[in-house]
Design a protein around this motif. Structure first.
Motif: not given
Length: 408
Positions: A69-73, A151-167, A182-186
């Protein structure tokens, strides 16, 4: 211990296509198995996964989140233990239950759901994933935090990238890079907003987090940013897939869909049974603090343990006829399904039980209720494919439906 090649590989296309058959084989022949590719011990039976999550003896830690988790959050509440965890949880938990949830956030949930439904209620058709489920929880969280929903599309893109990282169990470098980016951009997005709320607080969750204090401890800007990142990913992905899963399951069982139409009080049961039957998150990892002996076997100290929620929730030793979707089953208590006393394992258990469970329940009960009101005569669109996709998280990619249109 059975060798990994004797059981279906969790990274194989065959597993992704039908994990439930693989789970059955694991429970029956290899309830504890070493998986070389993920360097983890896999647990598939309910009793073993339940014990890991409850962790009454301090045998299991969340140290795995240091790399998962820490690398992305950044460092999150999920990585903490003891008093540090208890204090941080006490800082954030009040916003997700009781008065705050009822008075502040139920109107937010109702408004965001209605706005999305208004866009298609008159058309007689919709894709409940693209038009609703993938947008609804993200909009609610952004609204709760007082962020710009534009900014919905940005939020959606960020969480999609994070979930992909976790999986990213196979270690795809592009997925890893996208998650880290994503961690940097967020952080670049959130830090100025957090500083602004500290200076000019409002009536939103972000302002509440900035002001919260327990035993003289307040959350740092980094704490708040990491929690918001976690909330967006965990709250977005899981509620998205839960709503899609509820409708897919009900559409596949028309008699149960008819029962929920007739009695909206059954929505909670439909949600609880969906969490058991087709949970949004199929696996959660832990790490052993010492050598541990479970019913399935012994795991050495310092090992990563992959708990297969999707398998545990289908264990015939815990649930009767476990591969049958049944909102009326008497071996799953819907009244406790959204508390730490839950019978299913979709929210984990113990001190790391999902802090957002009641928020998810409110979103689902309001959202599903409003959708049913707006979509009489609901049925799958011709050729609809409601098949689940995914391994780490799982749900239908689309739920195309038709219905009798009604005026707003």
């Amino acid at each position: 211990m059975p060798a990994a090649q004797q059981i279906p590989d969790i990274l194989s296309p065959e597993f992704a296509a039908d994990p439930y058959t693989a789970y059955r084989v694991m429970r029956e022949t290899a309830p504890l198995a070493w998986h070389e590719a993920t360097q983890s011990y896999i647990l598939s039976r309910y009793a073993d996964v339940e014990r890991v999550f409850k962790d009454k003896g301090g045998e299991f830690t969340t140290d795995n989140y240091d790399w998962q988790l820490e690398p992305v959050h950044g460092k999150t509440i999920l990585q903490l233990s003891g008093r540090e965890h208890a204090v941080r949880r006490a800082l954030v938990a009040p916003a997700f239950r009781g008065v705050d949830l009822q008075e502040k956030f139920l109107p937010v949930i109702e408004r965001n759901s209605r706005e999305l439904i208004d866009a298609f209620r008159h058309t007689g058709s919709a894709d409940l994933v693209a038009d609703y489920a993938s947008r609804f929880p993200v909009a609610v969280i952004a609204d709760m935090l007082g962020l710009d929903k534009a900014d919905h599309d940005r939020f959606h893109g960020w969480y999609t990238a994070v979930i992909a990282f976790l999986g990213n169990l196979s270690g795809d470098p592009e997925v890893t890079e996208a998650g880290q980016r994503t961690r940097v951009e967020f952080a670049e997005y959130m830090m100025p907003v957090i500083r602004e709320r500290r200076e000019k607080p409002g009536d939103d969750l972000l302002s509440t987090l900035c002001a919260a204090e327990v035993d003289g401890v307040r959350m740092s800007d980094e704490d708040i940013k990491a929690f918001c990142s976690l909330l967006l990913a965990a709250g977005g992905e899981t509620t998205d897939k839960a709503i899609a899963g509820i409708f897919a399951n009900l559409l596949n069982h028309p008699e149960q869909l008819a029962a929920v139409y007739a009695d909206r009080g059954l929505i909670g049961r439909a949600f609880a049974e969906t969490l058991r039957y087709s949970p949004p998150v199929h696996m959660i990892m832990r790490q052993t603090a010492k050598e541990v002996t479970l019913d399935a076997g012994t795991i050495p100290a310092g090992a990563t343990v992959t708990c297969l929620i999707g398998s545990a929730n289908r264990d015939g030793a815990r649930y009767r006829d476990p591969d049958r979707f049944d909102i009326f089953r008497d071996d799953l208590d819907a009244t406790t399904a959204f508390s730490a006393a839950a019978g299913h394992l979709a929210f984990a258990l113990g001190r790391h039980f999902c802090v957002g469970a009641l928020l998810a329940k409110a979103e689902v009960e309001i959202g599903v209720g409003q959708l049913l009101d707006a979509m009489p005569g609901l049925r799958p669109a011709p050729g609809a494919d409601l098949t689940e996709r995914g391994v780490f998280t799982r749900g239908p990619k689309s739920v195309p439906v038709e219905f009798t249109p009604v005026a707003p």
